[in-house]
Write a protein that holds these residues in place. Structure first.
Motif, PDB file in Angstrom:
ATOM      1  N   ASP A 299      51.606  37.282  91.658  1.00  0.00           N
ATOM      2  CA  ASP A 299      50.600  36.693  90.778  1.00  0.00           C
ATOM      3  C   ASP A 299      51.812  36.108  89.582  1.00  0.00           C
ATOM      4  OD1 ASP A 299      48.783  35.287  89.335  1.00  0.00           O
ATOM      5  OD2 ASP A 299      47.369  36.908  89.491  1.00  0.00           O
ATOM      6  N   ASP A 300      52.654  35.304  89.976  1.00  0.00           N
ATOM      7  CA  ASP A 300      53.646  34.682  88.925  1.00  0.00           C
ATOM      8  C   ASP A 300      52.953  34.346  87.850  1.00  0.00           C
ATOM      9  OD1 ASP A 300      55.725  35.780  90.575  1.00  0.00           O
ATOM     10  OD2 ASP A 300      56.159  33.631  91.263  1.00  0.00           O
ATOM     11  N   GLY A 301      52.044  33.561  87.936  1.00  0.00           N
ATOM     12  CA  GLY A 301      51.432  32.854  86.881  1.00  0.00           C
ATOM     13  C   GLY A 301      51.029  33.634  85.910  1.00  0.00           C
ATOM     14  N   TRP A 302      50.359  34.882  86.329  1.00  0.00           N
ATOM     15  CA  TRP A 302      49.677  35.855  85.472  1.00  0.00           C
ATOM     16  C   TRP A 302      50.791  36.481  84.676  1.00  0.00           C
ATOM     17  CZ3 TRP A 302      49.928  41.123  84.942  1.00  0.00           C
ATOM     18  CH2 TRP A 302      48.903  41.536  84.233  1.00  0.00           C
ATOM     19  N   VAL A 303      51.801  36.912  85.468  1.00  0.00           N
ATOM     20  CA  VAL A 303      53.112  37.465  84.536  1.00  0.00           C
ATOM     21  C   VAL A 303      53.324  36.549  83.398  1.00  0.00           C
ATOM     22  CG1 VAL A 303      55.479  38.155  84.795  1.00  0.00           C
ATOM     23  CG2 VAL A 303      53.890  38.890  86.329  1.00  0.00           C
ATOM     24  N   ALA A 304      53.780  35.298  83.641  1.00  0.00           N
ATOM     25  CA  ALA A 304      54.075  34.136  82.646  1.00  0.00           C
ATOM     26  C   ALA A 304      53.099  34.140  81.875  1.00  0.00           C
ATOM     27  CB  ALA A 304      54.186  32.821  83.482  1.00  0.00           C
ATOM     28  N   GLN A 305      51.690  34.340  82.071  1.00  0.00           N
ATOM     29  CA  GLN A 305      50.800  34.107  81.035  1.00  0.00           C
ATOM     30  C   GLN A 305      51.048  35.269  80.031  1.00  0.00           C
ATOM     31  OE1 GLN A 305      46.943  34.192  82.523  1.00  0.00           O
ATOM     32  NE2 GLN A 305      45.888  34.003  80.547  1.00  0.00           N
ATOM     33  N   ASN A 306      51.229  36.488  80.668  1.00  0.00           N
ATOM     34  CA  ASN A 306      51.366  37.788  79.595  1.00  0.00           C
ATOM     35  C   ASN A 306      52.280  37.750  78.907  1.00  0.00           C
ATOM     36  OD1 ASN A 306      49.181  39.952  80.216  1.00  0.00           O
ATOM     37  ND2 ASN A 306      49.186  38.796  81.962  1.00  0.00           N
ATOM     38  N   ARG A 307      53.792  37.272  79.367  1.00  0.00           N
ATOM     39  CA  ARG A 307      54.867  37.144  78.623  1.00  0.00           C
ATOM     40  C   ARG A 307      54.675  36.088  77.433  1.00  0.00           C
ATOM     41  NH1 ARG A 307      60.217  37.058  80.956  1.00  0.00           N
ATOM     42  NH2 ARG A 307      60.735  35.411  79.395  1.00  0.00           N
ATOM     43  N   GLU A 308      53.649  35.308  77.693  1.00  0.00           N
ATOM     44  CA  GLU A 308      53.475  34.043  76.428  1.00  0.00           C
ATOM     45  C   GLU A 308      52.455  34.715  75.592  1.00  0.00           C
ATOM     46  OE1 GLU A 308      55.471  31.560  76.339  1.00  0.00           O
ATOM     47  OE2 GLU A 308      54.264  31.360  74.177  1.00  0.00           O
ATOM     48  N   ARG A 309      51.616  35.326  75.926  1.00  0.00           N
ATOM     49  CA  ARG A 309      50.651  36.100  75.139  1.00  0.00           C
ATOM     50  C   ARG A 309      51.371  37.043  74.219  1.00  0.00           C
ATOM     51  NH1 ARG A 309      45.162  36.622  78.582  1.00  0.00           N
ATOM     52  NH2 ARG A 309      46.172  38.123  80.091  1.00  0.00           N
ATOM     53  N   ASN A 310      52.180  37.823  75.001  1.00  0.00           N
ATOM     54  CA  ASN A 310      52.822  38.957  74.172  1.00  0.00           C
ATOM     55  C   ASN A 310      53.850  38.196  73.161  1.00  0.00           C
ATOM     56  OD1 ASN A 310      53.676  41.762  74.284  1.00  0.00           O
ATOM     57  ND2 ASN A 310      55.892  40.951  74.373  1.00  0.00           N
ATOM     58  N   ARG A 311      54.599  37.026  73.633  1.00  0.00           N
ATOM     59  CA  ARG A 311      55.392  36.302  72.669  1.00  0.00           C
ATOM     60  C   ARG A 311      54.863  35.913  71.487  1.00  0.00           C
ATOM     61  NH1 ARG A 311      59.641  33.516  75.554  1.00  0.00           N
ATOM     62  NH2 ARG A 311      58.152  32.773  76.886  1.00  0.00           N
ATOM     63  N   SER A 312      53.654  35.500  71.543  1.00  0.00           N
ATOM     64  CA  SER A 312      52.710  34.828  70.401  1.00  0.00           C
ATOM     65  C   SER A 312      52.107  36.069  69.490  1.00  0.00           C
ATOM     66  CB  SER A 312      51.776  33.882  70.788  1.00  0.00           C
ATOM     67  OG  SER A 312      50.932  34.450  71.687  1.00  0.00           O
ATOM     68  N   THR A 313      51.808  37.103  70.215  1.00  0.00           N
ATOM     69  CA  THR A 313      51.285  38.218  69.333  1.00  0.00           C
ATOM     70  C   THR A 313      52.379  38.931  68.720  1.00  0.00           C
ATOM     71  OG1 THR A 313      49.740  38.490  71.287  1.00  0.00           O
ATOM     72  CG2 THR A 313      49.707  40.384  69.570  1.00  0.00           C
ATOM     73  N   ARG A 314      53.382  38.918  69.064  1.00  0.00           N
ATOM     74  CA  ARG A 314      54.598  39.487  68.734  1.00  0.00           C
ATOM     75  C   ARG A 314      55.065  38.774  67.324  1.00  0.00           C
ATOM     76  NH1 ARG A 314      59.245  40.434  72.952  1.00  0.00           N
ATOM     77  NH2 ARG A 314      59.369  38.198  72.394  1.00  0.00           N
ATOM     78  N   ALA A 315      55.078  37.426  67.657  1.00  0.00           N
ATOM     79  CA  ALA A 315      55.393  36.617  66.463  1.00  0.00           C
ATOM     80  C   ALA A 315      54.354  36.627  65.229  1.00  0.00           C
ATOM     81  CB  ALA A 315      55.451  35.118  66.858  1.00  0.00           C
TER      82      ALA A 315
END
Ligand SMILES: Cc1ncc(COP(=O)(O)O)c(C=O)c1O
Length: 415
Positions: A299-315
């Motif tokens: 589920d690559d798409g899901w990993v990418a989605q989580n990376r993105e969510r994490n990036r914006s939450t971190r910011a």
């Protein structure tokens, strides 16, 4: 006999047969969506969906920003595989662990003999300590870093050399290489590092490899690999390919959100792998975890989605803290260390009083709290609580008088 299995003499099934086997058992299950499963769990526990999620871990229903988990939970594909796996939990797990070992080997471009599936990456750390440490050998690691390896290293009788991080909270590779020269054994590099969230650039780590003694093994813990977005960062799997004395540790507990299923893995050249494999508990895997991990890898798409969510939450969190005058250590992970400007134990306790569990105190970070990134909603609650904890004219006077946390000091403090 496959390299993964200690005992397996079972015939090999194709992936399709494996899928059919899982599917056959699943036919008797209601088609469970991820949400359906949560509801069923909640009903069984006589609780709301929200509290059922937290009940097993903390009856106080705290918001858990303390263990660097993925608050969004596993991928829908992993949840579906988990539901199906219920039909095969009466079986020993070697067949499924073999499938996972093969899949991971293909995923990273290695031979299965160079990969081991473990009970969380913690088991790999233990195996490496037992294989490469002992009396007369030295474990070299940063301080602060993830300390499970110290717990296991100490048990072998090895000497422990903790090398303080630099003023900007990064690994001091020059000092670590120097420390590794005496009594070569194991060098542990957590990259990105827990708890600082900082990373070592790939090139710097490659140069470091050339400077440690040839007899040393360098264990690179890449638990937070997926969250790093600094272009200078890179996995050291290449160094394994090149034949270096490097062991890579990875986990399904972080971005894949399977911490409770205890699954990790290691990659190393075959000779090192053989030395570690004999230290493993026989059949330390579990069927459900393997099934979920196999599905997660697709589920690559899901990993990418989580990376993105994490990036914006971190910011979001970093900006909210900086805006309030509280500097953060720039993070490449799913947690952020926030400078609170006061000793952390009472601050941690004050957050608990506000329903939020943040990370424990760490050596070398006396005035930073480590905040794991939760959902966007949880982070908004954290920021609101932060304002309340820090608001009073003498911010910490009220909490300084609170009794110390009731929990006794564990043998080693996890996460
Ligand atoms: C750097 C690092 N390595 C390893 C682990 C252990 O993870 P697990 O045993 O769940 O794979 C953790 C857990 O927080 C961690 O932070």
């Amino acid at each position: 006999m496959r390299s993964q299995s200690h005992t397996s003499s079972r015939p090999s099934l194709s992936r399709r047969q494996f899928a059919r086997l899982l599917g056959a058992g699943a036919a008797c299950l209601t088609a469970l969506t991820a949400q359906g499963m949560e509801e069923q769990l909640a009903r069984r526990m006589g609780a709301s969906v929200e509290s059922a999620k937290l009940l097993p871990k903390d009856p106080a229903n705290l918001i858990l920003l303390n263990s660097n988990e993925n608050a969004y939970g596993p991928s829908p594909a992993a949840l579906e595989a988990l539901a199906e796996a219920h039909s095969v939990v009466m079986r020993y797990p070697d067949y499924w662990a073999d499938q996972l070992q093969e899949k991971l080997a293909a995923f990273h471009g290695f031979d299965p003999a160079e990969v081991v599936v473990t009970c969380g990456s913690t088991e790999l750390l233990k195996m490496a300590a037992q294989a490469f440490l002992g009396p007369g050998r030295r474990l070299v690691l940063a301080e602060p870093t993830f300390e499970a390896i110290v717990y296991y290293g100490r048990q072998t009788g090895a000497e422990i050399a903790k090398v303080p991080v630099t003023a900007d909270h990064r690994h001091d590779l020059a000092a670590m290489a120097e420390a590794a020269r005496a009594r070569p054994g194991l060098v542990y590099v957590c990259n990105p590092n827990n708890p600082t969230g900082t990373l070592v650039a790939k090139q710097a780590l490659e140069e470091f490899l050339a400077r440690v003694p040839r007899e040393s093994v360098v264990l690179v813990d890449e638990a937070y690999f997926h969250y790093a977005d600094d272009p200078a960062y890179g996995s050291l799997l290449d160094a394994v390919h090149a034949g270096s004395n490097v062991v890579i540790a990875r986990t399904f507990s972080k971005i894949y959100a399977l911490a409770g299923l205890r699954l990790g893995y290691g990659v190393a050249r075959e000779e090192l792998m053989q030395q570690m494999r004999v230290q493993q508990v026989i059949e330390s895997w579990n069927v459900a975890g393997c099934a979920a991990a196999l599905a997660s890898l697709d589920d690559d798409g899901w990993v990418a989605q989580n990376r993105e969510r994490n990036r914006s939450t971190r910011a979001f969190l970093s900006e909210a803290m900086e805006h309030r005058g509280h500097a953060c250590i720039p993070s490449q992970t799913n947690f952020v260390c926030v400078h609170v400007g006061a000793p952390v134990p009472p601050v941690i306790e004050a957050f608990r009083q506000h329903g939020i569990s943040v990370g424990r105190p760490f050596a070398g970070l006396p005035e930073h709290i480590r905040v794991s990134l939760g959902t966007a909603e949880e982070m908004e609650k954290f920021v609101a609580a932060f304002d309340r904890v820090m608001a009073a004219p003498k911010p910490l006077s009220a909490v300084n008088s609170l009794p110390a946390a009731a929990t006794p000091t564990p043998l080693w403090a996890p996460n």
